[in-house]
Design a protein around this motif. Structure first.
Motif, PDB file in Angstrom:
ATOM      1  N   GLY A 220      52.655  56.591  74.216  1.00  0.00           N
ATOM      2  CA  GLY A 220      51.420  56.252  73.509  1.00  0.00           C
ATOM      3  C   GLY A 220      50.265  56.124  74.488  1.00  0.00           C
ATOM      4  O   GLY A 220      50.378  56.424  75.673  1.00  0.00           O
ATOM      5  N   ALA A 221      49.126  55.657  73.958  1.00  0.00           N
ATOM      6  CA  ALA A 221      47.924  55.574  74.781  1.00  0.00           C
ATOM      7  C   ALA A 221      47.955  54.372  75.707  1.00  0.00           C
ATOM      8  O   ALA A 221      47.514  54.437  76.848  1.00  0.00           O
ATOM      9  CB  ALA A 221      46.696  55.515  73.879  1.00  0.00           C
ATOM     10  N   GLN A 222      48.468  53.230  75.197  1.00  0.00           N
ATOM     11  CA  GLN A 222      48.420  52.039  76.041  1.00  0.00           C
ATOM     12  C   GLN A 222      49.812  51.567  76.455  1.00  0.00           C
ATOM     13  O   GLN A 222      50.801  51.946  75.831  1.00  0.00           O
ATOM     14  CB  GLN A 222      47.651  50.915  75.340  1.00  0.00           C
ATOM     15  CG  GLN A 222      48.317  50.369  74.109  1.00  0.00           C
ATOM     16  CD  GLN A 222      47.403  50.494  72.903  1.00  0.00           C
ATOM     17  OE1 GLN A 222      47.522  51.416  72.113  1.00  0.00           O
ATOM     18  NE2 GLN A 222      46.479  49.562  72.755  1.00  0.00           N
ATOM     19  N   HIS A 223      49.862  50.734  77.486  1.00  0.00           N
ATOM     20  CA  HIS A 223      51.132  50.177  77.938  1.00  0.00           C
ATOM     21  C   HIS A 223      51.702  49.242  76.886  1.00  0.00           C
ATOM     22  O   HIS A 223      50.968  48.663  76.089  1.00  0.00           O
ATOM     23  CB  HIS A 223      50.912  49.403  79.237  1.00  0.00           C
ATOM     24  CG  HIS A 223      50.877  50.283  80.440  1.00  0.00           C
ATOM     25  ND1 HIS A 223      51.991  50.868  80.957  1.00  0.00           N
ATOM     26  CD2 HIS A 223      49.839  50.700  81.203  1.00  0.00           C
ATOM     27  CE1 HIS A 223      51.659  51.595  82.015  1.00  0.00           C
ATOM     28  NE2 HIS A 223      50.334  51.514  82.176  1.00  0.00           N
TER      29      HIS A 223
ATOM     30  N   ASP B  85      52.404  47.836  70.366  1.00  0.00           N
ATOM     31  CA  ASP B  85      53.322  46.735  70.037  1.00  0.00           C
ATOM     32  C   ASP B  85      52.875  46.009  68.777  1.00  0.00           C
ATOM     33  O   ASP B  85      51.680  45.897  68.515  1.00  0.00           O
ATOM     34  CB  ASP B  85      53.311  45.705  71.179  1.00  0.00           C
ATOM     35  CG  ASP B  85      54.049  46.209  72.379  1.00  0.00           C
ATOM     36  OD1 ASP B  85      54.848  47.135  72.223  1.00  0.00           O
ATOM     37  OD2 ASP B  85      53.820  45.660  73.480  1.00  0.00           O
ATOM     38  N   GLY B  86      53.846  45.493  68.057  1.00  0.00           N
ATOM     39  CA  GLY B  86      53.509  44.639  66.916  1.00  0.00           C
ATOM     40  C   GLY B  86      53.801  43.196  67.281  1.00  0.00           C
ATOM     41  O   GLY B  86      54.959  42.823  67.374  1.00  0.00           O
TER      42      GLY B  86
ATOM     43  N   LEU C  92      58.030  46.379  75.991  1.00  0.00           N
ATOM     44  CA  LEU C  92      58.966  47.235  76.709  1.00  0.00           C
ATOM     45  C   LEU C  92      58.935  46.950  78.205  1.00  0.00           C
ATOM     46  O   LEU C  92      59.962  47.041  78.877  1.00  0.00           O
ATOM     47  CB  LEU C  92      58.668  48.705  76.430  1.00  0.00           C
ATOM     48  CG  LEU C  92      59.055  49.139  75.016  1.00  0.00           C
ATOM     49  CD1 LEU C  92      58.725  50.595  74.796  1.00  0.00           C
ATOM     50  CD2 LEU C  92      60.532  48.903  74.764  1.00  0.00           C
ATOM     51  N   GLN C  93      57.776  46.574  78.710  1.00  0.00           N
ATOM     52  CA  GLN C  93      57.704  46.183  80.115  1.00  0.00           C
ATOM     53  C   GLN C  93      58.643  45.010  80.367  1.00  0.00           C
ATOM     54  O   GLN C  93      59.412  45.006  81.324  1.00  0.00           O
ATOM     55  CB  GLN C  93      56.277  45.778  80.476  1.00  0.00           C
ATOM     56  CG  GLN C  93      55.412  46.946  80.892  1.00  0.00           C
ATOM     57  CD  GLN C  93      53.996  46.516  81.213  1.00  0.00           C
ATOM     58  OE1 GLN C  93      53.600  45.388  80.951  1.00  0.00           O
ATOM     59  NE2 GLN C  93      53.235  47.431  81.770  1.00  0.00           N
ATOM     60  N   GLN C  94      58.563  44.037  79.480  1.00  0.00           N
ATOM     61  CA  GLN C  94      59.431  42.870  79.642  1.00  0.00           C
ATOM     62  C   GLN C  94      60.891  43.246  79.444  1.00  0.00           C
ATOM     63  O   GLN C  94      61.764  42.787  80.175  1.00  0.00           O
ATOM     64  CB  GLN C  94      59.042  41.782  78.643  1.00  0.00           C
ATOM     65  CG  GLN C  94      57.709  41.169  78.965  1.00  0.00           C
ATOM     66  CD  GLN C  94      57.440  39.949  78.105  1.00  0.00           C
ATOM     67  OE1 GLN C  94      58.312  39.131  77.888  1.00  0.00           O
ATOM     68  NE2 GLN C  94      56.222  39.842  77.622  1.00  0.00           N
ATOM     69  N   ALA C  95      61.145  44.089  78.453  1.00  0.00           N
ATOM     70  CA  ALA C  95      62.526  44.485  78.165  1.00  0.00           C
ATOM     71  C   ALA C  95      63.157  45.157  79.386  1.00  0.00           C
ATOM     72  O   ALA C  95      64.264  44.807  79.809  1.00  0.00           O
ATOM     73  CB  ALA C  95      62.558  45.435  76.969  1.00  0.00           C
TER      74      ALA C  95
ATOM     75  N   GLY D 269      50.396  48.169  62.099  1.00  0.00           N
ATOM     76  CA  GLY D 269      50.563  49.590  62.374  1.00  0.00           C
ATOM     77  C   GLY D 269      51.426  49.806  63.589  1.00  0.00           C
ATOM     78  O   GLY D 269      50.974  50.381  64.565  1.00  0.00           O
ATOM     79  N   SER D 270      52.628  49.314  63.536  1.00  0.00           N
ATOM     80  CA  SER D 270      53.494  49.454  64.711  1.00  0.00           C
ATOM     81  C   SER D 270      54.890  49.838  64.280  1.00  0.00           C
ATOM     82  O   SER D 270      55.294  49.609  63.149  1.00  0.00           O
ATOM     83  CB  SER D 270      53.553  48.134  65.482  1.00  0.00           C
ATOM     84  OG  SER D 270      53.983  47.124  64.609  1.00  0.00           O
TER      85      SER D 270
END
Lengths: 211, 458
Positions: free
Chosen positions: A98-101, A70-71, A105-108, A32-33
């Motif tokens: 979204g609800a969670q980090h 994330d998937g 994308l943090q790494q990106a 579901g991502s």
């Protein structure tokens, strides 16, 4: 409302409903991502095309607006996109609504030197966009932009797509696995036995040559 | 409000120097708002975007919190610029806190433009009759030719083969500052004039447009109208024809000027004959649509054409009369072939140039900037013995240096004389002293201080 805006809004609505349908179908099979890797690759392809078109260097950057989690199964593809963005000096900005980090994308953003932000109040999304993400690359050197609080560097294993803290890594191609394998599934190299076995084997060899 | 004296460096500085009322009137046009936004420095542009939907004033202090310490000077420049252009209005409240907010007209217009987009109030030519429009290349060639002709006319009216459409009084305005006219003598190029020729086309264009605008008041045209038209012009599509009837009277007149400069082309002959109606069209060229682009963009750099040999021979691969005239300013033209001009740099020709106020550095930089691609790769592109000799010949003329100064003598005592010497030395103004006869020569600028000093001694 002028034509342009209504068209834009209609397309956005279409996109959201289509995406909803797709994710429902995908949810049946257990995912579901959103397809982050696909969108990143498409953006990079477009940027490459502009680069190769002529001497123009428009200083591109990518903004990811992500709502879904994330998937982990996309790990390899996303990482590859991130590294190619890094190579072509394209910062990836991420705005997580979204609800969670999002670890991806943090790494990106961390690797490519972009901005990662999870807005506190979604009502003022436009102001976030215009204040933080609309800043051009030149001005970023002089402005106070949100700093990364902490980056989730965890990786997904290649075998079961689980996010792991600790695991096994192929010494040839650096693939990540959550448990010990005999053979690397990516590059096909055969992993040797444990260190003690090798040592005893060579000892035996020496002994046989002496005799 | 900071009253900064603005030296009109580019078009936007010119806009900034308009009186407040006119500037506010300018912002009624959405296209001008966008052109102004485009012209802003990056940080200022960002601030405008950020404040676009904020209706309440923002304190200067909170704005300063956005910037890092080493970006503070940039922040000041951006804010000053925004205030100059009256995009930001500054207010100081009772608690002595400075607050900024966007100019309301500017804000609403830009918001409108962002959401609704804009359509130019011009009628573009219907597609069924655009058959005989000049192609983009033709248009560009035509524009450059027009421009070259204009330049040639500017430097030496005698050599221009085709007269530009500017009236002689207009031409005089443009020539002001570039040429010096002595009585009953042919006008000569000044230092500024030569500098002008060295600039690239875009920069030259700006210079002329600046003169044109600053002169507009004498002609009874409002500079604000002119500026607004020129800004709007940059939103037109290059090479597309627009109906002249959609321009108002002032704009139509304004259009006459730029057209002659190669900014646009009125093509009464092209379109109206097909239509059989009395309608005229104008076609903006690349020069025009690049107007609001910043000056630093040097992509329009022309290809060089000059080869200088170590024997002071100069070969210029050019068919342009303008180039020939420029070369004639500092070299002797030996012969001219259809695509080649051969000149010699001689002492006499250079002395001639120096006499006109052209400096050796200018000549050398001209030769270097216009070096033929074949020699441009080489370092140095102009042989060193030639550049050295040009500099030497120039310094030959400057053997004597003049400094206005004062001679003091008849000192009452040696002590006073020594004191005066020391004082002059401290001021770094002592030129010569003769301790035997107690005389000294001091630079002119400290004469009053010197007198005060001597009076105190008494």
């Amino acid at each position: 409302m002028p034509v342009l805006c209504s068209k834009l809004l209609r397309k956005l609505e279409e996109f959201v409903t289509r995406d909803e349908k797709l994710s429902k179908e995908a949810a049946v099979s257990g995912v579901g991502s959103s397809l982050l890797s696909g969108s990143l690759s498409m953006a990079l392809c477009y940027i490459q095309r502009v680069f190769r078109l002529g001497p123009l260097h428009p200083q591109p950057r990518i903004l990811c607006l992500q709502g879904s989690p994330d998937g982990p199964e996309q790990y390899v593809a996303v990482m590859n996109s991130i590294f190619s963005a890094q190579r072509s000096m394209v910062p990836i900005d991420s705005c997580v609504i979204g609800a969670q980090h999002s670890a991806f994308l943090q790494q990106a953003s961390y690797i490519t030197g972009g901005v990662y932000l999870k807005p506190q109040q979604l009502d003022g999304l436009f102001q976030y966009l215009s204040t933080v993400f609309a800043t051009d690359l030149h001005s970023r050197n002089f402005l106070q932009l949100p700093k990364p609080v902490g980056v989730d560097f965890r990786a997904s294993c290649f075998c079961h797509k689980n996010t792991i803290d600790m695991g096994y890594i192929c010494s040839v191609c650096l693939s990540i696995f959550c448990k010990h394998h005999k053979k690397c599934s990516t590059c096909g190299s055969i992993f040797g036995q444990a260190q003690s076995d090798v040592a005893s084997a060579s000892e035996r060899k020496r002994k046989s040559s002496e005799t | 409000m900071p009253q900064v004296r603005i030296i009109a460096k580019n078009f936007m500085d010119m806009v900034a120097s308009l009186p407040a009322v006119k500037l506010d009137k300018l912002y009624d046009n959405t296209f001008i708002c966008e052109a102004i936004l485009r012209s802003l420095p990056p940080l200022a542009k960002k601030y405008v975007l950020e404040m676009l939907y904020i209706d309440s004033p923002i304190t200067a202090k909170s704005m300063e919190e956005w910037v890092l310490a080493d970006g503070f000077s940039k922040h000041r420049v951006a804010i000053d610029r925004l205030i100059q252009l009256r995009v930001f209005t500054e207010t100081v409240d009772r608690k002595k806190e400075t607050t900024y907010r966007l100019n309301p007209t500017f804000q609403t217009n830009l918001q409108k433009h962002l959401i609704h987009g804009g359509v130019l109030p011009r009628e573009s030519m219907p597609s069924n009759i655009t058959v005989r429009l000049p192609s983009l290349e033709d248009l560009e060639a035509e524009a450059l030719e027009q421009w070259e002709c204009f330049l040639l006319h500017l430097i030496s009216s005698a050599h221009a083969e085709r007269l530009t459409n500017f009236s002689s009084s207009m031409m005089k305005v443009f020539q002001r500052g570039l040429l010096s006219q002595r009585d009953k003598e042919a006008p000569r190029l000044t230092v500024n004039g030569f500098q002008f020729l060295l600039m690239d086309t875009n920069a030259q264009l700006w210079y002329i447009i600046r003169e044109y605008i600053s002169n507009s008041e004498e002609r009874g045209v409002d500079p604000a109208d002119l500026i607004s038209f020129l800004l709007e012009l940059s939103f037109h599509v290059t090479g597309e024809a627009y109906n002249m009837n959609t321009l108002n009277e002032v704009q139509r007149n304004a259009n006459q000027g730029p057209c002659r400069l190669g900014l646009g082309q009125t093509s009464a002959g092209v379109a109206s004959t097909i239509l059989g109606r009395k309608e005229s069209w104008f076609i903006p060229t690349k020069l025009a649509t690049n107007l609001s682009v910043s000056l630093s963009d040097s992509s329009s750099r022309k290809q060089g054409f000059v080869v200088v040999e170590t024997n002071f021979r100069l070969y210029a691969y050019s068919t342009s009369k303008l180039h020939c005239e420029i070369l004639r300013l500092f070299s002797r033209i030996e012969y001219q072939l259809p695509n080649l001009i051969v000149c010699a740099i001689t002492k006499e020709s250079l002395y001639n140039a120096f006499e006109n106020g052209i400096t050796a550095e200018q000549i050398i930089s001209f030769l270097q900037q216009n070096a033929h691609p074949r020699v441009a790769e080489r370092m140095p592109s102009v042989p060193e013995n030639v550049t050295d000799q040009i500099r030497l010949w120039e310094s030959d003329l400057n053997r004597i240096e003049m400094t206005p100064s004062h001679l003091y003598d008849g000192f009452p005592s040696r002590e006073v004389f020594e004191g005066a010497c020391d004082f002059a030395r401290e001021c770094n103004a002592l030129l010569w002293e003769d301790s035997k006869k107690m005389r000294l020569v001091v630079k002119g600028e400290i004469h009053t201080e010197m007198r005060k000093h001597l009076q105190n001694q008494k």
